[in-house]
Design an enzyme around this catalytic site. Structure first.
Site, mmCIF file in Angstrom:
data_model
loop_
_atom_site.group_PDB
_atom_site.id
_atom_site.type_symbol
_atom_site.label_atom_id
_atom_site.label_comp_id
_atom_site.label_asym_id
_atom_site.label_seq_id
_atom_site.Cartn_x
_atom_site.Cartn_y
_atom_site.Cartn_z
ATOM 1 N N GLY A 21 0.809 -1.211 0.000
ATOM 2 C CA GLY A 21 0.000 0.000 0.000
ATOM 3 C C GLY A 21 0.842 1.261 0.000
ATOM 4 O O GLY A 21 1.944 1.295 0.566
ATOM 5 N N SER A 22 0.325 2.291 -0.631
ATOM 6 C CA SER A 22 1.031 3.575 -0.698
ATOM 7 C C SER A 22 1.314 4.152 0.685
ATOM 8 O O SER A 22 2.351 4.790 0.897
ATOM 9 C CB SER A 22 0.216 4.576 -1.509
ATOM 10 O OG SER A 22 0.105 4.154 -2.843
ATOM 11 N N ASP A 23 0.400 3.936 1.630
ATOM 12 C CA ASP A 23 0.618 4.426 2.991
ATOM 13 C C ASP A 23 1.825 3.740 3.626
ATOM 14 O O ASP A 23 2.629 4.388 4.303
ATOM 15 C CB ASP A 23 -0.628 4.217 3.852
ATOM 16 C CG ASP A 23 -1.102 2.767 3.905
ATOM 17 O OD1 ASP A 23 -0.833 1.989 2.958
ATOM 18 O OD2 ASP A 23 -1.758 2.401 4.900
ATOM 19 N N ARG A 24 1.978 2.465 3.359
ATOM 20 C CA ARG A 24 3.096 1.719 3.929
ATOM 21 C C ARG A 24 4.418 2.146 3.290
ATOM 22 O O ARG A 24 5.439 2.259 3.969
ATOM 23 C CB ARG A 24 2.849 0.222 3.776
ATOM 24 C CG ARG A 24 1.589 -0.202 4.554
ATOM 25 C CD ARG A 24 1.216 -1.632 4.345
ATOM 26 N NE ARG A 24 2.199 -2.470 5.023
ATOM 27 C CZ ARG A 24 2.376 -3.757 4.741
ATOM 28 N NH1 ARG A 24 1.648 -4.342 3.817
ATOM 29 N NH2 ARG A 24 3.269 -4.459 5.396
ATOM 30 N N ASP A 43 1.561 1.374 12.251
ATOM 31 C CA ASP A 43 0.570 2.381 11.875
ATOM 32 C C ASP A 43 -0.820 1.909 12.277
ATOM 33 O O ASP A 43 -1.303 0.882 11.814
ATOM 34 C CB ASP A 43 0.645 2.627 10.369
ATOM 35 C CG ASP A 43 -0.169 3.832 9.917
ATOM 36 O OD1 ASP A 43 -1.058 4.293 10.669
ATOM 37 O OD2 ASP A 43 0.076 4.314 8.797
ATOM 38 N N THR A 46 -6.839 2.010 9.327
ATOM 39 C CA THR A 46 -7.934 1.073 9.060
ATOM 40 C C THR A 46 -7.462 -0.344 9.359
ATOM 41 O O THR A 46 -8.185 -1.153 9.939
ATOM 42 C CB THR A 46 -8.396 1.184 7.599
ATOM 43 O OG1 THR A 46 -8.764 2.541 7.356
ATOM 44 C CG2 THR A 46 -9.576 0.282 7.325
ATOM 45 N N THR A 98 -20.224 -4.724 30.096
ATOM 46 C CA THR A 98 -19.875 -5.031 28.707
ATOM 47 C C THR A 98 -18.843 -4.046 28.147
ATOM 48 O O THR A 98 -17.863 -4.470 27.528
ATOM 49 C CB THR A 98 -21.140 -5.040 27.824
ATOM 50 O OG1 THR A 98 -22.035 -6.041 28.339
ATOM 51 C CG2 THR A 98 -20.811 -5.353 26.378
#
Length: 180
Positions: A21-24, A43, A46, A98
């Site tokens: 991925g471009s982010d990586r 990171d 998402t 919960t």
């Protein structure tokens, strides 16, 4: 980002560069440019990604786990009686309701995941790393991670900036040589 003369910034050593991925790639480029040492960039986006960069400028791949918010939403969607909740560090390990139980499970579950993956990478590679956290939950785990780490919220944009600069330099050189 993938077609942008990356070899002048960082050398990608994976089976298929198009799957990264471009982010990586931006995180790896930013970490290499800024720290010039072996790095694991974690990171919290998402997906929760771990990327390994060497001091010689090699991106050696990484790991991808479900992101915290995505997991929270998915659990609430598919488990009838579990709500979406705001993630924060729990006051107790064992929840008494919960929401407390969910917070504790997510917090300590992700803490274990992070500690275990960092340990596995360092043992397998027999290298020491600067650990860099970025993304939405980068500061949340500051007291539960065994390895010292740096929170760097700008590493992605710094990587994008570095890639842009290198490509702008190349474009300028090509124009001067009438290649463009």
């Amino acid at each position: 980002l993938k077609d942008k003369n990356l070899d002048k910034i960082i050398k990608i050593r994976v089976k298929n560069k198009n799957e990264v991925g471009s982010d990586r790639i931006a995180n790896a480029a930013g970490a290499y440019k800024k720290y010039k040492t072996n790095c694991i960039i974690l990171d919290f986006g998402t997906a929760t990604t771990f990327d390994v960069v060497t001091k010689k400028g090699f991106y050696n791949g990484g790991l991808i786990a479900p992101g915290i918010n995505l997991s929270i939403k998915s659990l609430a969607e598919f488990a009838d009686q579990l709500p979406v909740f705001l993630m924060k560090k729990p006051k107790k390990v064992v929840g008494k309701n919960t929401i407390e139980a969910l917070r504790s499970g997510f917090y300590w579950g992700y803490s274990g995941l992070i500690n275990n993956i960092i340990l596995k990478i360092t043992k397998k590679t027999k290298m020491k790393y600067k650990i860099i956290f970025t993304g939405g939950y980068a500061s949340l785990f500051k007291t539960s991670i065994a390895t010292p780490f740096t929170v760097d919220k700008n590493i992605t944009i710094e990587g994008i900036t570095e890639i842009y600069k290198k490509n702008f330099e190349n474009l300028t050189k090509w124009k001067k040589k009438n290649l463009f």
